[in-house]
Motif scaffolding. Structure first.
Motif, short mmCIF file in Angstrom:
data_model
loop_
_atom_site.label_atom_id
_atom_site.label_comp_id
_atom_site.label_asym_id
_atom_site.label_seq_id
_atom_site.Cartn_x
_atom_site.Cartn_y
_atom_site.Cartn_z
N TYR A 74 7.73 3.68 3.55
CA TYR A 74 7.07 4.07 4.79
C TYR A 74 8.14 4.21 5.88
O TYR A 74 8.75 3.23 6.31
CB TYR A 74 6.02 3.03 5.18
CG TYR A 74 5.30 3.31 6.47
CD1 TYR A 74 4.42 4.38 6.58
CD2 TYR A 74 5.50 2.50 7.59
CE1 TYR A 74 3.75 4.64 7.76
CE2 TYR A 74 4.83 2.75 8.78
CZ TYR A 74 3.96 3.83 8.86
OH TYR A 74 3.29 4.09 10.04
N ASP A 128 -0.92 -3.21 1.85
CA ASP A 128 -2.25 -2.67 1.63
C ASP A 128 -3.22 -3.50 2.48
O ASP A 128 -3.36 -4.71 2.27
CB ASP A 128 -2.62 -2.80 0.14
CG ASP A 128 -3.99 -2.24 -0.17
OD1 ASP A 128 -5.00 -2.84 0.29
OD2 ASP A 128 -4.09 -1.23 -0.88
N GLY A 147 0.81 -1.22 0.00
CA GLY A 147 0.00 0.00 0.00
C GLY A 147 0.84 1.26 0.00
O GLY A 147 0.44 2.28 -0.56
N GLN A 148 2.01 1.21 0.63
CA GLN A 148 2.87 2.40 0.70
C GLN A 148 4.34 1.99 0.63
O GLN A 148 4.83 1.23 1.45
CB GLN A 148 2.62 3.16 2.01
CG GLN A 148 3.40 4.47 2.11
CD GLN A 148 3.04 5.26 3.35
OE1 GLN A 148 2.03 4.98 4.01
NE2 GLN A 148 3.84 6.26 3.68
N LYS A 174 4.80 -0.87 3.52
CA LYS A 174 3.60 -1.12 4.31
C LYS A 174 2.56 -1.81 3.43
O LYS A 174 2.26 -1.34 2.33
CB LYS A 174 3.04 0.18 4.88
CG LYS A 174 2.07 -0.06 6.03
CD LYS A 174 1.83 1.20 6.84
CE LYS A 174 1.03 0.89 8.10
NZ LYS A 174 0.78 2.09 8.90
#
Length: 500
Positions: free
Chosen positions: A335, A347, A331-332, A345
Motif C-alpha cells: 500500500y 484488513d 488486507g493490502q 494495510k
C-alpha cells in the motif's frame, strides 16, 4: 496433585509511598501499565520470554530480591489520556531493538552482527495473558504496517507534530515508547498494561542460560545475510544461532511473514523448554535466567517483582498448548503512501476480530469442530501449492473422477478434469513428477498409500497421478509448517518439535 489456587495480583506500592489503587466495581484490581524495551525480530521471542519465562516459576522474593534494580525503567505511560477501556487479562507490548553493545567482536563477525545498531524497532507484538492465567495470545504487528500517529512532540527535535501517516516501526524514532504505545492503542483499541524492550544481548544470553532451544525444519534454511545455514531436521540452537534463525529474512519471497512464522515457532519452543525442563523450578537456575533477561531489558515502572511473582504463581502449569500465535491480518500488500513508501494495510474486518478477542479476553482462534478419524499426515509442502492432473489407468468407469475429488477434498489443486491414461492396465497407482518438484511429489504420494513415485524429467510443475487397480483411498494431509498467511492462528503445541 491439585493445583494451588491462583493468587490475586496486587499492584505494588510506588517508590513514593503511594498506596495501591482501590478495586473497581468489577472487584478486580486495576492492572499496572506495561513498559517495553525494544526487542527486535529476535527480541520478540526474548521479550515474551520476559513475560512467560519470568512468569512460569513461582519462585519467592528470596530469589528475586534485588532483580528489580537490574531492570532499566522507562516512563512509557506518562501523561497518557483518552486511552481504551481496560479489559480482562493483561496486555504486554513487546518491542525489539538491534542493541549489541555487549556482544564481542568475535560473536559479531560469526553471527553477522556487524555495522552500527540503529536502536530502532523492527517488529512489535502484543502478548495477552488471560485473566485466568491459562492462555497466552501473541499477535505480531508487522513493522511496515500502515499507521497514523496521534498528535505528539518529536523526542529528538522537540518539534510538535500533528497526527500523520508512517510505518508502525517509525513511531519509536519520533516519540519513543510513549508514541509507540499511543499509536498501537489508537490502531487496535486494545489498552496496553505493560511495556518491555529487549535487545540482541539479552536474547542470546537467555537462550544460552536455558541450554538452547530445539527447532525442527522440514527443509534446509540458508540465509546469506544472517549466515543461517540449517539442514532439514531437528537442531538445538544456542544464543547466536538462535538469533540468526529469528532474524533471517532472505529465505524465500515472503520475507517478513515467513520470518514472523519462524519467530512464533521459536517462541513456542522457548516456552516448551522453559516450562517442561524443570529449569524454572530450580531457584538458582531461575535466578540465572532472570538475570540474563533483565540485564538488557527496559520495562515500565509498574512491572516489578510483585507482578512477576503473581504471574508465576498463576502460571505454574503453563505449556505450549496454552499459547496461540497470529499475525495481524493484512488486507493490502504494498500500500503506497506519499512520503512513507510501501506499507502493509490491515484488513479492517479480520483485524478487528483479532483485537476484539484481546479486548474480551477470548481465544484468537474460532472454535473448530472436533476432527473425525485419524490425524492428517504431515507433509513438507502444503497441498494447496501442488497442481495435480489425475488420469484413470484402469477400465473402471469413474475412477479418475473419484481420485480427483478425493485429492481436491484434502487440499490439492487438481485440474478437476480427469482423463484416461494411455495405459489402461495400471496395477499400482503412480505419482509422476519432474525431479525439480520432488518434495511436492513426496507430499502427494503421502496422500496415496502404496503409490509409486516415478520421476519424469521435463514434465514441469504439474504432477500426474495415474490411478491403478490397487487404488484404495486418499488420506488427509496437512503441511508440517503452519500456513504463513497473515491472520492464521496456530497453537504452540502445533509447531514445537515432536508435536507435529
Amino acid at each position: 496433585m491439585p493445583t494451588p489456587p491462583r493468587s490475586p495480583r496486587v499492584p505494588a506500592a510506588t517508590s513514593r509511598g503511594v498506596p495501591p489503587p482501590q478495586r473497581g466495581a468489577s472487584g478486580r484490581p486495576p492492572r499496572p501499565p506495561v513498559r517495553r524495551k525494544r526487542p527486535r525480530w529476535a527480541m520478540r521471542a526474548v521479550t515474551a520470554l520476559s513475560v512467560v519465562v519470568l512468569a512460569s516459576a513461582g519462585i519467592g522474593h528470596a530469589v528475586l530480591s534485588g532483580l528489580d534494580s537490574d531492570i532499566t525503567r522507562v516512563d512509557a505511560f506518562k501523561d497518557m489520556k483518552n486511552r481504551p477501556r481496560a479489559g480482562d487479562g493483561m496486555n504486554v507490548l513487546l518491542v525489539g531493538t538491534d542493541g549489541r553493545d555487549r556482544i564481542s567482536e568475535e560473536e559479531r563477525e560469526k553471527y553477522r552482527l556487524g555495522g552500527a545498531p540503529c536502536h530502532c524497532t523492527d517488529t512489535i507484538m502484543i502478548v495477552h495473558i488471560s485473566e485466568d492465567r491459562e492462555r497466552a495470545s501473541v499477535v505480531s504487528l508487522p513493522r511496515d504496517s500502515y499507521a497514523e500517529t496521534p498528535d505528539h512532540t518529536d523526542r529528538t527535535t522537540g518539534e510538535h507534530h500533528k497526527g500523520h501517516p508512517l510505518k508502525l516501526n517509525a513511531a519509536y524514532a519520533e516519540g519513543g515508547p510513549q508514541l509507540t504505545i499511543r499509536t498501537v492503542e489508537n490502531m487496535t483499541r486494545v489498552k496496553i498494561d505493560h511495556y518491555l524492550e529487549v535487545d540482541f544481548t539479552s536474547f542470546m544470553k537467555t537462550v544460552d542460560v536455558l541450554g538452547g532451544v530445539k527447532i525442527c525444519t522440514a527443509e534446509p534454511l540458508k540465509d546469506s545475510h544472517t549466515g543461517l545455514d540449517l539442514p532439514a531436521g531437528t537442531h538445538t540452537l544456542m544464543g547466536g544461532q538462535a538469533l540468526q534463525y529469528v532474524r533471517a529474512r532472505h529465505l524465500d519471497g515472503a520475507s517478513d511473514l515467513s520470518r514472523m512464522k519462524r519467530q512464533q515457532r521459536f517462541l513456542a519452543a522457548l516456552i516448551d523448554r522453559a516450562t517442561s525442563s524443570g529449569l524454572l523450578l530450580n531457584p538458582l537456575k531461575f535466578r540465572d535466567v532472570t538475570q540474563a533477561v533483565l540485564g538488557s531489558v527496559r520495562a515500565d515502572k509498574g512491572f516489578g517483582t510483585d507482578e512477576m511473582l503473581a504471574l508465576g504463581r498463576a502460571m505454574r502449569n503453563f505449556s505450549p498448548s496454552s499459547s496461540e500465535f497470529t499475525t495481524v491480518p493484512i488486507g493490502q500488500m504494498g500500500y503506497a503512501v506519499k512520503g512513507v513508501g510501501s506499507t502493509l494495510k490491515w484488513d479492517p474486518a479480520e483485524s478487528e476480530r483479532i483485537f476484539d478477542a484481546l479486548r474480551e479476553d477470548e481465544p484468537l482462534a474460532r472454535p473448530a469442530p472436533k476432527p473425525k478419524g485419524p490425524a492428517p499426515v504431515r507433509v513438507p509442502v502444503d497441498p494447496k501449492q501442488i497442481r495435480v492432473q489425475v488420469e484413470n489407468g484402469t477400465r473402471t468407469p469413474g475412477l479418475g473422477k473419484r481420485v480427483d475429488d478425493a485429492l481436491a477434498a484434502t487440499g490439492f489443486r487438481t485440474t478437476k478434469a480427469p482423463r484416461n491414461a494411455t495405459d489402461r492396465a495400471v496395477e499400482r497407482t503412480v505419482v509422476a513428477f519432474d525431479p525439480r518438484w520432488d518434495r511436492s511429489a513426496k507430499s502427494l504420494a503421502a496422500a496415496l498409500p502404496g503409490s509409486e513415485l516415478r520421476p519424469v524429467k521435463g514434465q514441469g510443475p504439474t504432477l500426474k497421478v495415474i490411478a491403478g487397480a490397487g487404488f484404495d483411498k486418499v488420506v488427509k494431509v496437512k503441511p508440517a509448517d503452519p500456513p504463513q498467511e497473515s491472520g492464521t492462528v496456530v497453537r504452540g503445541d502445533e509447531v514445537v518439535c515432536g508435536k507435529q
